[in-house]
Design an enzyme around this catalytic site. Structure first.
Site, short mmCIF file in Angstrom:
data_model
loop_
_atom_site.label_atom_id
_atom_site.label_comp_id
_atom_site.label_asym_id
_atom_site.label_seq_id
_atom_site.Cartn_x
_atom_site.Cartn_y
_atom_site.Cartn_z
N ASN A 208 -19.34 -27.79 35.14
CA ASN A 208 -19.37 -27.05 36.42
C ASN A 208 -20.79 -27.13 36.97
O ASN A 208 -21.67 -27.73 36.37
CB ASN A 208 -18.91 -25.60 36.21
CG ASN A 208 -19.72 -24.93 35.14
OD1 ASN A 208 -20.94 -24.85 35.24
ND2 ASN A 208 -19.06 -24.45 34.10
N LYS A 288 -15.08 -45.19 24.97
CA LYS A 288 -14.74 -45.05 26.39
C LYS A 288 -13.27 -45.44 26.60
O LYS A 288 -12.86 -46.54 26.22
CB LYS A 288 -15.66 -45.97 27.22
CG LYS A 288 -15.43 -45.81 28.70
CD LYS A 288 -16.33 -46.72 29.49
CE LYS A 288 -15.93 -46.67 30.95
NZ LYS A 288 -16.51 -47.74 31.74
#
Ligand code: C5P
Length: 398
Positions: A208, A288
């Site tokens: 955030n 990934k």
């Protein structure tokens, strides 16, 4: 607040010294007693007579003053409550961090037993010089409070940071110092700050926009009040806070934050200010994930850190637990409910319906307790940190 407080004011060699004469006037008007010390440089800009006239006391310049019948470099700090260096030149700060004493002002800083506030004043290039910034960091970690200069057209004609803070702002910092001083001496506090990061794979995460500004300001206010503070700091955009009473533990995820908080217990005070991600990724990948594989994320709830502390048994629970609540509607009712759900003594509630407070310097808050709510209006995050610290002090006195 400044009634009968004794302030030792050191004026070093900068044109801003003329503004310090006004500072003396403001301080004495507020009831403080000021004693002045000038360096040779300071004396070039204002005369000892001006300082004497405004303080009503002898202004000290000489290291070896046979008239004084005292060891000025020791006595001056012993009889003061606070030392303020305004203006503080780059050279003076550099001497301070090196522990040099080649005149009265620098020697008395070396022999001081009182807190120091610095109001730097210099040319923008000097301010930005990495050598000076290193010195400033050392001065801060040695315990000095630094009042940042302002960006403006400087006396030398160049534009940028370096203009000494206005006497009114210096007064505010001095006032804060006496408001907070020693109120939480002997207490231990834990503060969470910043946001958490929840890993998706080796290169992606969920987080955030928390800047860490409010949590760090609370940690600093508690440390300035004399508490020993552990700041458990997640992702942030301002770097760790620094104060001699402050230990910083940097963490990444909510689980790490939870673990660090519980390891840091016991404490008298817990303030949960971090923007903790409510959910974590169940099985983050160590590599990934390829675009062609698609993204199939499963979430699980993170521990509620404030709740886990607020609901501890009576022997382990800190005496004061403070939580935050950012709400868009029914601010007070929702905050009141959170008091119970999370086991908090105080909820600092902010209405975020008008936009995010993330990254801003101000915060508009209410203090919500089982007894009711108090509107604080809009304060700087630093001021709100101090109000929280003072509220905690009052609560611990009950
Ligand atoms: O439930 P909500 O996120 O609105 O509560 C905010 C308060 O709870 C803040 O004090 C925040 O630091 C804390 N919190 C926490 N752990 C979580 C979620 C929120 O400590 N997992």
């Amino acid at each position: 607040m400044l009634e009968r407080k004794r302030i030792l004011l050191i004026l070093t060699g900068s044109i801003a010294a003329y503004k310090s004469l006004d500072l003396i006037r403001l301080l004495t008007k507020a009831g403080a007693s000021v004693e002045g010390v000038l360096t040779e440089g300071g004396k070039q800009f204002v005369t000892p007579l001006s300082v004497e006239t405004l303080t009503g006391k002898k202004a000290h310049v000489e290291m070896w003053d046979s008239q004084a019948y005292e060891m000025s470099h020791i006595e001056l700090s012993r009889r003061a409550d606070l030392i303020v260096v305004a203006p503080a030149t780059a050279n003076f700060i550099s001497k301070m961090v090196r522990g040099e004493g080649d005149d009265l002002a620098s020697t008395l800083i070396l022999a001081k037993n009182k807190p120091v506030i610095l109001a730097p004043s210099m040319n923008v290039e000097m301010w930005e010089n990495p050598a000076f910034q290193r010195n400033l960091e050392i001065a801060k970690s040695d315990g000095a409070t630094v009042i940042p200069p302002q960006a403006d057209m400087l006396a030398c004609g160049e534009i940028g940071m370096g203009k000494m803070a206005e006497p009114g702002s210096i007064m505010e910092v001095i006032d804060d110092h006496f408001r907070l001083a020693s109120t939480l001496e002997g207490r231990r506090a834990i503060v969470t700050s910043g946001g958490t990061i929840e890993r998706i794979d080796s290169v992606r995460h969920i987080s955030n926009f928390s800047s860490g500004k409010q949590g760090n300001a609370i940690a600093i206010a508690l440390a300035q009040s004399g508490a020993k503070v552990t700041l458990v700091l997640g992702k942030n955009s301002i770097g760790p806070a620094s104060h001699p009473n402050l230990e910083v533990l940097e963490v990444v995820s909510a689980e790490e934050m939870h673990e660090s908080v519980h390891k840091a217990l016991p404490a008298d005070i817990f303030v949960g200010c971090a923007a903790v991600c409510d959910f974590k990724v169940v099985n983050p990948s160590d590599r990934k994930i390829k675009k062609s594989e698609g993204l199939n994320i499963k979430f699980a709830e993170n521990p509620d850190i404030v709740r886990s502390v607020g609901k501890l048994g009576p022997t382990d629970r800190p005496a004061v637990v403070v939580g935050f609540a950012a709400e868009t509607e029914e601010l007070i009712d929702n905050a009141q409910a959170k008091l119970d759900i999370k086991g908090c003594d105080l909820i600092v509630a902010n209405n975020v319906s008008g936009g995010s407070v993330f990254g801003q310097d101000d915060n508009t808050a209410h203090f919500v307790t089982p007894e009711g709510s108090v509107e604080l209006g809009t304060l700087s995050k630093r001021q709100l940190g101090q109000e929280i610290s003072l509220w905690i002090f009052e609560r611990l006195r009950r």
